[in-house]
Write a protein that holds these residues in place. Structure first.
Motif, PDB file in Angstrom:
ATOM      1  N   ASP A 121      21.799  -0.567 164.865  1.00  0.00           N
ATOM      2  CA  ASP A 121      20.934  -1.200 163.887  1.00  0.00           C
ATOM      3  C   ASP A 121      21.397  -2.628 163.666  1.00  0.00           C
ATOM      4  OD1 ASP A 121      18.725   0.390 162.865  1.00  0.00           O
ATOM      5  OD2 ASP A 121      20.235   1.827 162.222  1.00  0.00           O
ATOM      6  N   ALA A 122      20.861  -3.255 162.655  1.00  0.00           N
ATOM      7  CA  ALA A 122      21.215  -4.634 162.354  1.00  0.00           C
ATOM      8  C   ALA A 122      22.020  -4.667 161.063  1.00  0.00           C
ATOM      9  CB  ALA A 122      19.964  -5.498 162.232  1.00  0.00           C
ATOM     10  N   GLY A 123      23.337  -4.530 161.186  1.00  0.00           N
ATOM     11  CA  GLY A 123      24.192  -4.602 160.018  1.00  0.00           C
ATOM     12  C   GLY A 123      24.174  -5.990 159.414  1.00  0.00           C
ATOM     13  N   ALA A 124      23.982  -6.063 158.116  1.00  0.00           N
ATOM     14  CA  ALA A 124      23.950  -7.356 157.430  1.00  0.00           C
ATOM     15  C   ALA A 124      25.258  -7.624 156.701  1.00  0.00           C
ATOM     16  CB  ALA A 124      22.785  -7.404 156.448  1.00  0.00           C
ATOM     17  N   GLY A 125      25.705  -6.669 155.881  1.00  0.00           N
ATOM     18  CA  GLY A 125      26.903  -6.893 155.083  1.00  0.00           C
ATOM     19  C   GLY A 125      27.626  -5.600 154.801  1.00  0.00           C
ATOM     20  N   GLY A 135      40.797   8.251 146.665  1.00  0.00           N
ATOM     21  CA  GLY A 135      41.956   7.392 146.846  1.00  0.00           C
ATOM     22  C   GLY A 135      41.939   6.516 148.067  1.00  0.00           C
ATOM     23  N   ASP A 136      40.919   6.634 148.932  1.00  0.00           N
ATOM     24  CA  ASP A 136      40.815   5.727 150.074  1.00  0.00           C
ATOM     25  C   ASP A 136      39.518   4.926 149.982  1.00  0.00           C
ATOM     26  OD1 ASP A 136      38.739   7.427 151.159  1.00  0.00           O
ATOM     27  OD2 ASP A 136      40.323   8.748 151.876  1.00  0.00           O
ATOM     28  N   LEU A 137      39.381   3.937 150.850  1.00  0.00           N
ATOM     29  CA  LEU A 137      38.273   2.995 150.761  1.00  0.00           C
ATOM     30  C   LEU A 137      37.150   3.368 151.717  1.00  0.00           C
ATOM     31  CD1 LEU A 137      40.316  -0.329 150.541  1.00  0.00           C
ATOM     32  CD2 LEU A 137      39.045   0.782 148.699  1.00  0.00           C
ATOM     33  N   ASP A 138      35.938   3.400 151.180  1.00  0.00           N
ATOM     34  CA  ASP A 138      34.739   3.699 151.954  1.00  0.00           C
ATOM     35  C   ASP A 138      33.934   2.415 152.146  1.00  0.00           C
ATOM     36  OD1 ASP A 138      35.407   6.542 151.754  1.00  0.00           O
ATOM     37  OD2 ASP A 138      34.798   6.332 149.659  1.00  0.00           O
ATOM     38  N   LEU A 139      32.916   2.495 153.005  1.00  0.00           N
ATOM     39  CA  LEU A 139      32.161   1.303 153.392  1.00  0.00           C
ATOM     40  C   LEU A 139      30.674   1.529 153.172  1.00  0.00           C
ATOM     41  CD1 LEU A 139      33.897   0.812 156.874  1.00  0.00           C
ATOM     42  CD2 LEU A 139      34.504  -0.374 154.754  1.00  0.00           C
ATOM     43  N   PHE A 140      30.052   0.674 152.369  1.00  0.00           N
ATOM     44  CA  PHE A 140      28.588   0.692 152.268  1.00  0.00           C
ATOM     45  C   PHE A 140      28.066  -0.465 153.106  1.00  0.00           C
ATOM     46  CE2 PHE A 140      24.408  -0.294 150.644  1.00  0.00           C
ATOM     47  CZ  PHE A 140      23.847   0.965 150.495  1.00  0.00           C
ATOM     48  N   ILE A 141      27.217  -0.147 154.082  1.00  0.00           N
ATOM     49  CA  ILE A 141      26.700  -1.144 155.013  1.00  0.00           C
ATOM     50  C   ILE A 141      25.247  -1.440 154.668  1.00  0.00           C
ATOM     51  CG2 ILE A 141      26.479  -1.800 157.423  1.00  0.00           C
ATOM     52  CD1 ILE A 141      29.323  -0.978 156.508  1.00  0.00           C
ATOM     53  N   SER A 142      24.980  -2.645 154.195  1.00  0.00           N
ATOM     54  CA  SER A 142      23.596  -3.071 153.965  1.00  0.00           C
ATOM     55  C   SER A 142      23.017  -3.520 155.296  1.00  0.00           C
ATOM     56  CB  SER A 142      23.543  -4.190 152.925  1.00  0.00           C
ATOM     57  OG  SER A 142      24.409  -5.258 153.267  1.00  0.00           O
ATOM     58  N   GLN A 143      21.777  -3.105 155.571  1.00  0.00           N
ATOM     59  CA  GLN A 143      21.182  -3.341 156.887  1.00  0.00           C
ATOM     60  C   GLN A 143      19.769  -3.901 156.764  1.00  0.00           C
ATOM     61  OE1 GLN A 143      23.474  -0.496 159.898  1.00  0.00           O
ATOM     62  NE2 GLN A 143      21.444   0.227 159.357  1.00  0.00           N
ATOM     63  N   VAL A 144      19.393  -4.699 157.753  1.00  0.00           N
ATOM     64  CA  VAL A 144      18.008  -5.132 157.905  1.00  0.00           C
ATOM     65  C   VAL A 144      17.412  -4.384 159.093  1.00  0.00           C
ATOM     66  CG1 VAL A 144      18.332  -7.387 156.863  1.00  0.00           C
ATOM     67  CG2 VAL A 144      18.739  -7.117 159.303  1.00  0.00           C
ATOM     68  N   TYR A 145      16.123  -4.101 159.000  1.00  0.00           N
ATOM     69  CA  TYR A 145      15.382  -3.380 160.038  1.00  0.00           C
ATOM     70  C   TYR A 145      15.858  -1.939 160.208  1.00  0.00           C
ATOM     71  CZ  TYR A 145      14.920  -8.342 161.139  1.00  0.00           C
ATOM     72  OH  TYR A 145      14.753  -9.697 161.051  1.00  0.00           O
ATOM     73  N   ALA A 172      14.032   1.442 155.458  1.00  0.00           N
ATOM     74  CA  ALA A 172      14.526   0.154 155.940  1.00  0.00           C
ATOM     75  C   ALA A 172      14.021  -0.922 154.989  1.00  0.00           C
ATOM     76  CB  ALA A 172      14.032  -0.102 157.363  1.00  0.00           C
ATOM     77  N   TRP A 173      14.911  -1.372 154.091  1.00  0.00           N
ATOM     78  CA  TRP A 173      14.500  -2.251 153.007  1.00  0.00           C
ATOM     79  C   TRP A 173      14.968  -3.691 153.185  1.00  0.00           C
ATOM     80  CZ3 TRP A 173      15.944   2.485 149.874  1.00  0.00           C
ATOM     81  CH2 TRP A 173      14.812   3.132 149.394  1.00  0.00           C
ATOM     82  N   ASP A 174      15.446  -4.080 154.370  1.00  0.00           N
ATOM     83  CA  ASP A 174      15.987  -5.430 154.555  1.00  0.00           C
ATOM     84  C   ASP A 174      17.028  -5.738 153.479  1.00  0.00           C
ATOM     85  OD1 ASP A 174      14.494  -5.890 156.791  1.00  0.00           O
ATOM     86  OD2 ASP A 174      12.994  -7.143 155.825  1.00  0.00           O
ATOM     87  N   SER A 175      17.999  -4.844 153.353  1.00  0.00           N
ATOM     88  CA  SER A 175      19.042  -5.028 152.335  1.00  0.00           C
ATOM     89  C   SER A 175      19.966  -6.164 152.734  1.00  0.00           C
ATOM     90  CB  SER A 175      19.841  -3.738 152.161  1.00  0.00           C
ATOM     91  OG  SER A 175      19.016  -2.679 151.743  1.00  0.00           O
ATOM     92  N   THR A 176      20.229  -7.040 151.817  1.00  0.00           N
ATOM     93  CA  THR A 176      21.081  -8.196 152.083  1.00  0.00           C
ATOM     94  C   THR A 176      22.446  -8.097 151.433  1.00  0.00           C
ATOM     95  OG1 THR A 176      20.041  -9.275 150.181  1.00  0.00           O
ATOM     96  CG2 THR A 176      19.151  -9.808 152.362  1.00  0.00           C
ATOM     97  N   THR A 177      22.576  -7.301 150.384  1.00  0.00           N
ATOM     98  CA  THR A 177      23.809  -7.335 149.615  1.00  0.00           C
ATOM     99  C   THR A 177      24.039  -5.999 148.940  1.00  0.00           C
ATOM    100  OG1 THR A 177      25.013  -8.583 147.904  1.00  0.00           O
ATOM    101  CG2 THR A 177      22.717  -8.120 147.471  1.00  0.00           C
ATOM    102  N   ALA A 178      25.304  -5.717 148.645  1.00  0.00           N
ATOM    103  CA  ALA A 178      25.651  -4.543 147.851  1.00  0.00           C
ATOM    104  C   ALA A 178      26.904  -4.876 147.061  1.00  0.00           C
ATOM    105  CB  ALA A 178      25.884  -3.326 148.739  1.00  0.00           C
ATOM    106  N   SER A 179      26.999  -4.307 145.869  1.00  0.00           N
ATOM    107  CA  SER A 179      28.147  -4.578 145.005  1.00  0.00           C
ATOM    108  C   SER A 179      28.434  -3.351 144.157  1.00  0.00           C
ATOM    109  CB  SER A 179      27.858  -5.796 144.110  1.00  0.00           C
ATOM    110  OG  SER A 179      29.023  -6.236 143.469  1.00  0.00           O
ATOM    111  N   TRP A 180      29.731  -3.006 144.066  1.00  0.00           N
ATOM    112  CA  TRP A 180      30.181  -1.832 143.323  1.00  0.00           C
ATOM    113  C   TRP A 180      30.683  -2.210 141.936  1.00  0.00           C
ATOM    114  CZ3 TRP A 180      29.724   2.972 145.602  1.00  0.00           C
ATOM    115  CH2 TRP A 180      29.601   3.026 146.993  1.00  0.00           C
ATOM    116  N   GLY A 181      30.369  -1.382 140.944  1.00  0.00           N
ATOM    117  CA  GLY A 181      30.878  -1.566 139.590  1.00  0.00           C
ATOM    118  C   GLY A 181      30.606  -0.317 138.764  1.00  0.00           C
TER     119      GLY A 181
END
Length: 540
Positions: A121-125, A135-145, A172-181
């Motif tokens: 796919d087209a990973g954006a961020g 206790g470990d780090l996971d990855l959220f990948i925002s994608q386009v297309y 497929a939402w053309d996601s550009t960004t993601a932020s955790w809080g």
């Protein structure tokens, strides 16, 4: 390149408790001295290509027609718990994962096939956080297309696709960004995802030939033990979905909960930037107009940091032909000081600004402004139309680095320091990759592999603070004789890029500091007379 020699004073190792620790402990990892600091009293940066980094040369081949949405991010974090920083690269095709190598912290091995599930796919961020509380780090990948993905870490840095099981699978939402809080204070990290809309109709709107179509929807997910439910309805909305490029969680009123600042593209034509105040339980109010944060421009990047020392984050926002530095005036109040502080683009060759951060590049204790520039890769027709409308998009646009002086003014120093890279640059991460006390830059260039610009160590003091748990919103402050510096843990928001690692604070000539760590739930730990020029760990 002169070999780097580090001297580690092991006599400083050990765990100590001083001051009002609040039940936390402080572990010292040893003072670090770079070789011949007197010969390195002028900071400079040099491009390095370590180990398997050369394998990333092929990343540009995955991208038949790059655009402003895809592949703009990079992630830096210790993903396998070995104490070394690793690098995640979202690209067109199979994303890549390069692992740090013991013994040479500027070397990396490409272990994509061993550690990542296959995809095309087209990973954006990428936004890095502990999504399931294990206790470990996971990855959220925002994608386009293509649909976004949540990659779950097994604890050893091997990832499986946990998107559907977590409840964040979608279209497929053309996601550009993601932020955790943590939006509701329950200890689980919640997720905001911003979206754009890369269509022919958008191109026609940019050229003034049609109205702007609605963007894809932004989304808000509440986390309950690693399973998410959609809380997008909790966000105030307008008539049109904004074209969001980046967003960040921050405590804008120091009430202990996380508010949300959303930076939007095409703000003058669709929806300007937005600031949503959190009531502490996850309900939001649009306070944009009252806060001074609702700039209407081509919003693209967001940098954060306490420049003026009032305990509140100041904001650095980038766009097309403009950047904006917003100083806090008190809780939920900001005003524009860009021109007054000398932070003006000011040259004919810097126009389209993307990733931004407020970081102490020279370790003098003052935050500096780092901004990536890069052209939009538009058609000749589109370029001619935008130039006719008064916007410039030259093919070579050097990145910017404005150093802050003792009076609080900023001066462009990218060329002098070697930070004026002029690729098709987007997001970046500042991190001390090799542990010498000098920050290095990992920079995303859409025209090729990421770039590492290594900083030279000097005799300036610093401290690198690892916090456990390192949830977003944890604030660390180091002070000495009227001087203070602070940083806050964030997870995402530097234009599709994410850093999860020790917080780096420049300290000028301070030999020791009072260290204060405050968690979002109000827990506080302080430690007195902490020696500088070393990495420390604070465990709650």
């Amino acid at each position: 390149m002169t070999p780097l020699v580090l001297t580690v004073l092991l006599a400083c190792n050990g765990r100590v408790d001083t001051g009002d620790t609040g039940g936390a402990s402080l572990e010292l990892h040893g003072v670090v001295t770079c070789a011949d600091p007197s010969a390195r009293d002028e900071l400079a940066f040099e491009r390095v290509v370590p180990g398997d980094w050369a394998s990333l040369e092929e990343t540009s081949d995955h991208m038949p027609q790059p655009n402003q949405l895809s592949g703009g991010g990079v992630g830096v974090a210790d993903l396998d718990g070995d104490g070394l920083l690793d690098v995640y690269v979202p690209i067109w095709g199979q994303d890549r994962l390069l692992m740090g190598v013991a013994g040479d912290r500027l070397d990396f091995i490409d272990e994509t096939s061993e550690r990542l599930p296959p995809e095309d796919d087209a990973g954006a961020g990428v936004a890095i956080a502990d999504s399931d509380g294990d206790g470990d780090l996971d990855l959220f990948i925002s994608q386009v297309y293509g649909p976004d993905r949540l990659l779950v870490n097994d604890g050893d840095g091997v990832f499986t696709d946990g998107t559907a099981a977590a409840g964040v699978a979608g279209e497929a939402w053309d996601s550009t960004t993601a932020s955790w809080g943590d939006l509701d204070g329950d200890g689980d990290l919640d997720l905001f995802v911003g979206a754009h809309n890369d269509t022919e109709e958008l191109g026609a709107a940019i050229l003034g030939e049609a109205d702007f179509p609605p963007a894809h929807p932004n989304r808000l997910y509440r986390n309950d033990g690693g399973v998410f439910d959609d809380r997008t309805a909790a966000l105030p909305s307008g008539d049109l979905e904004p074209y969001t490029f980046v967003a960040g969680w921050l405590d804008g009123d120091l009430d202990g909960d996380q508010d949300l600042y959303v930076v939007n593209d095409f703000g003058s034509s669709v929806v300007p930037n937005q600031f949503f105040e959190n009531d502490g339980a996850g309900a939001f109010t649009d306070v944009t107009a009252a806060t001074g944060t609702g700039a209407a421009h081509f919003g693209m990047g967001l940098g954060r940091g306490d420049v003026n020392g009032d305990g509140l984050d100041d904001l650095l926002v980038t766009g097309w032909d403009e950047i904006a530095l917003l100083f806090s005036d008190g809780p939920l109040q900001w005003h524009d000081v860009t021109v007054a502080r000398g932070l003006d683009v000011g040259t004919a060759d810097r126009h389209v600004s993307w990733g931004a951060d407020l970081i102490d590049v020279d370790n003098d204790g003052d935050l500096d402004a780092s901004v990536a520039f890069g052209f939009l890769i538009m058609s000749d027709e589109g370029l001619a139309a935008t130039e006719a409308a008064g916007h410039q998009d030259p093919r070579e646009q050097p990145n910017g680095l404005w150093l802050q002086d003792d009076h609080g003014d900023f001066e462009q120093a990218a060329e002098a320091l070697g930070l004026d890279h002029d690729g098709v640059d987007r997001g970046f991460v500042w991190a001390d990759l090799d542990g010498d006390g000098a920050l290095d830059q990992v920079l995303r260039d859409l025209a090729g592999p990421p770039v590492i610009l290594k900083g030279t160590c000097t005799d300036a003091a610093w401290i690198s603070v690892s916090v456990q748990p390192d949830v977003p919103g944890v604030r660390v402050e180091a002070s000495s004789e009227g001087f203070s510096a602070s940083r806050t843990v964030v997870a995402g928001s530097v234009l599709q890029s994410s850093y999860r690692g020790p917080l780096h604070l420049g300290l000028g000539d301070a030999e020791s500091v009072r260290l204060e760590v405050k968690w979002p739930d109000g827990a506080l730990a302080t430690f007195d007379n902490v020696p500088t020029r070393q990495r420390v760990t604070v465990r709650r």
